[in-house]
Design an enzyme around this catalytic site. Sequence first.
Site, PDB file in Angstrom:
ATOM      1  N   LYS A  81     -11.321   5.359   0.400  1.00 53.38           N
ATOM      2  CA  LYS A  81     -11.729   5.972   1.664  1.00 53.38           C
ATOM      3  C   LYS A  81     -10.711   6.984   2.177  1.00 53.38           C
ATOM      4  O   LYS A  81     -11.071   8.019   2.703  1.00 53.38           O
ATOM      5  CB  LYS A  81     -11.942   4.889   2.726  1.00 53.38           C
ATOM      6  CG  LYS A  81     -12.416   5.421   4.066  1.00 53.38           C
ATOM      7  CD  LYS A  81     -13.729   6.145   3.958  1.00 53.38           C
ATOM      8  CE  LYS A  81     -14.186   6.715   5.275  1.00 53.38           C
ATOM      9  NZ  LYS A  81     -15.358   7.598   5.124  1.00 53.38           N
ATOM     10  N   LYS A 106     -21.110  15.352  -1.669  1.00 49.49           N
ATOM     11  CA  LYS A 106     -21.823  14.067  -1.520  1.00 49.49           C
ATOM     12  C   LYS A 106     -22.494  13.678  -2.833  1.00 49.49           C
ATOM     13  O   LYS A 106     -22.426  12.535  -3.274  1.00 49.49           O
ATOM     14  CB  LYS A 106     -22.862  14.200  -0.404  1.00 49.49           C
ATOM     15  CG  LYS A 106     -22.252  14.237   0.982  1.00 49.49           C
ATOM     16  CD  LYS A 106     -21.744  12.867   1.344  1.00 49.49           C
ATOM     17  CE  LYS A 106     -20.612  12.831   2.339  1.00 49.49           C
ATOM     18  NZ  LYS A 106     -19.393  13.523   1.979  1.00 49.49           N
ATOM     19  N   GLU A 130     -19.763  12.648  -5.460  1.00 50.27           N
ATOM     20  CA  GLU A 130     -19.010  11.398  -5.238  1.00 50.27           C
ATOM     21  C   GLU A 130     -19.930  10.181  -5.219  1.00 50.27           C
ATOM     22  O   GLU A 130     -19.470   9.063  -5.424  1.00 50.27           O
ATOM     23  CB  GLU A 130     -18.181  11.479  -3.966  1.00 50.27           C
ATOM     24  CG  GLU A 130     -18.933  11.618  -2.680  1.00 50.27           C
ATOM     25  CD  GLU A 130     -17.988  11.666  -1.464  1.00 50.27           C
ATOM     26  OE1 GLU A 130     -16.908  11.053  -1.482  1.00 50.27           O
ATOM     27  OE2 GLU A 130     -18.352  12.338  -0.485  1.00 50.27           O
ATOM     28  N   ASN A 177       0.879  -1.166   0.000  1.00 51.84           N
ATOM     29  CA  ASN A 177       0.000   0.000   0.000  1.00 51.84           C
ATOM     30  C   ASN A 177       0.913   1.210   0.000  1.00 51.84           C
ATOM     31  O   ASN A 177       1.831   1.300   0.811  1.00 51.84           O
ATOM     32  CB  ASN A 177      -0.898   0.004   1.244  1.00 51.84           C
ATOM     33  CG  ASN A 177      -1.700   1.295   1.347  1.00 51.84           C
ATOM     34  OD1 ASN A 177      -1.983   1.922   0.323  1.00 51.84           O
ATOM     35  ND2 ASN A 177      -2.029   1.723   2.566  1.00 51.84           N
TER      36      ASN A 177
HETATM   37  C1  AGP Z   1     -15.718  12.687   1.798  1.00 54.54           C
HETATM   38  O1  AGP Z   1     -17.011  12.107   1.592  1.00 54.54           O
HETATM   39  C2  AGP Z   1     -14.674  12.039   0.947  1.00 54.54           C
HETATM   40  N1  AGP Z   1     -14.615  10.648   1.173  1.00 54.54           N
HETATM   41  C3  AGP Z   1     -13.330  12.745   1.018  1.00 54.54           C
HETATM   42  O2  AGP Z   1     -13.523  14.076   0.580  1.00 54.54           O
HETATM   43  C4  AGP Z   1     -12.646  12.810   2.402  1.00 54.54           C
HETATM   44  O3  AGP Z   1     -13.363  13.678   3.256  1.00 54.54           O
HETATM   45  C5  AGP Z   1     -11.224  13.368   2.201  1.00 54.54           C
HETATM   46  O4  AGP Z   1     -10.508  12.488   1.364  1.00 54.54           O
HETATM   47  C6  AGP Z   1     -10.454  13.575   3.521  1.00 54.54           C
HETATM   48  O5  AGP Z   1     -10.265  12.326   4.139  1.00 54.54           O
HETATM   49  P1  AGP Z   1      -9.770  12.333   5.682  1.00 54.54           P
HETATM   50  O6  AGP Z   1     -10.846  13.010   6.476  1.00 54.54           O
HETATM   51  O7  AGP Z   1      -9.603  10.890   6.029  1.00 54.54           O
HETATM   52  O8  AGP Z   1      -8.474  13.094   5.728  1.00 54.54           O
END
Ligand code: AGP
Length: 615
Positions: free
Chosen positions: A610, A492, A495, A102
């Site tokens: 995620k 939202k 995505e 990863n």
């Molecule tokens: C939000 O729905 C998304 N999955 C994305 O914008 C996320 O908030 C962003 O990548 C930040 O992630 P983190 O809070 O784990 O740093």
Amino acid sequence: MCGIVGYVGHQNAETILLDSLRRLEYRGYDSAGIATLFLANTSCQTAIRRAAGKLENLREFVKQNPCQGTIGIGHTRWATHGKPTEKNAHPHQSDPITLVHNGIIENHLQLREQLLSAGHQLKSDTDTEIVAHLIAAEKKNNQVNFITATRAAVQQIRGAFALAILDENEQDTIVCIKQACPLIIGIGQHENFIASDFTAILPYTNQFIILEEGDMAVVKKDTIHITNFDGVEQNRPIKILDWSPSVAEKNGFSHFMLKEIFEQPLAITDTLRERLSFIENKVVLDGVHLDKLKHINRICIVACGSSFHAGMIAKYQMEDLVKLPVELDLASEFRYRPVLVDAHTLVIGISQSGETADTLAALRHAQNKGALLLSICNTLESSIPRLCHHSAGTLYTRAGPEISVASTKAFITQIVALHLLGLGLAQQRDQITKNDIIEHMNALLQLPTAIETVLQEDSLIQKIAQHFVSSTDMLFLGRGALYPIALEGALKMKELSYVHAEGYAAGEMKHGAIALIDEKMPVIVLAAQSHVYEKVVSNLEEVKTRGGCIVGILDENDDALKSRCEFSIHIPVVPKSILAPVATVPLQLFAYHLANAKGLDVDQPRNLAKSVTVE
Ligand code: AGP
């Protein structure tokens, strides 16, 4: 971001690996693979099974081509180098070495050239495969063992890498490497587990070792030996996690996202727990070293995505509470600017995962300039809290694991945690009266119930969403604290439904975007009572006169404005300090139901992962 797993013990490795990968799919899902070691006659062999697409494809392939063995590694991929094909799926191999990875090897091109000129045959387009060749070459050229070869190879690579590595000649050993990407070891009875995060292996153990930067772990079924890359022993504590395995399952909801939206009242309650003292009339910020913040003269907030939107709300609220300038920056921008921060600047990093590369880098950038660091995070002991540990610390949200790629309960609890932080800083600087503290604390206590009320509108919101399944564009408008919510609602929608949605400051529409309005353009207007309510009503009328189809997010008793909207969703009247999180929930449900109505993959939207642990 990808997910990696490993197992060594007495059970069938294939079963454990596939089950664990299922709970890591949210980290990336464009291809997957496993590898096991097994004895054939008297010699040890490696079985590798890989498939493009979702984990289900690999599961089907393995059903037809099972793997033997009680030791193995697995991977679910979010492609960074090389298309999501079977050829580029992990594990990657250079006999006798097989591994999963990863992260990103930043000097992979130089190493690739070096290996090709040394006669290596590279079979994939990935950066990962190079590491397998480096280890195999070290073993062969220098006649050293698996561990020594791995140590030597790892010294040659730069970038972010969590690795789980097998050597066909060492049938009882998995070597793990942790550098800038999360990796944990789960401790069992005569068996041990490896994973990118807790939820993958929660059904098997609640005892974990969290590997730190530069750790190398040699894992066998009864022993775990941790050193740094130079071979110096490292002691890591065993942590007990009191999450039940069901926490990582759907509990009857059709999607993790819906489960997590409905968990928000509980998540808020947990985040507030033991942090509101009505005896001393103050907030209690466990994990935050407030004593280090007495002399700050400005605050900067850095984050990405939804976490950035939570930071926008904090900016509005914290400036008012703490009476200090609060600047807000996208982490990906902040990290490359010669920012003016110093020992009197508090830089707050907001991150659900605690592993977002841009946010981590932005905080390191601020640290190098002498700033104080504090994080708002949902993942215990992840990289960002660990970076802030020796500075101003971390105020953890307690939303529990958030599996769905779209952030909901983590976002809402970030707003709550930032509200608490603002109150804590205000009380430390004597900028707030006891009555105002009590008023804010009482407002926060109302939040779970207020959100429960909105959740009861779920079926109405589902009906409204179905009217827009063919929409290709959408506008979300808000003012003041609801402007960041307009941005969050648009994110939202983007995505989850792949609709081109834009969040806009309602007052900004007349400066250009209003040209977009026609009868085909749905416009979601956040028009709950606030000091700018009349202005929002005017903006709503400007949209209406141009034929825009209006979905109003209104106060429960606002019948006047309801008559001006094609559709309306009502929220309870609440204190302005908690209006933003309450107004968020209808937009979460709206995007969820629209995506679902379109038959899209709500929990694993295309192209996303995620946590973005690469640049
Ligand atoms: C939000 O729905 C998304 N999955 C994305 O914008 C996320 O908030 C962003 O990548 C930040 O992630 P983190 O809070 O784990 O740093």
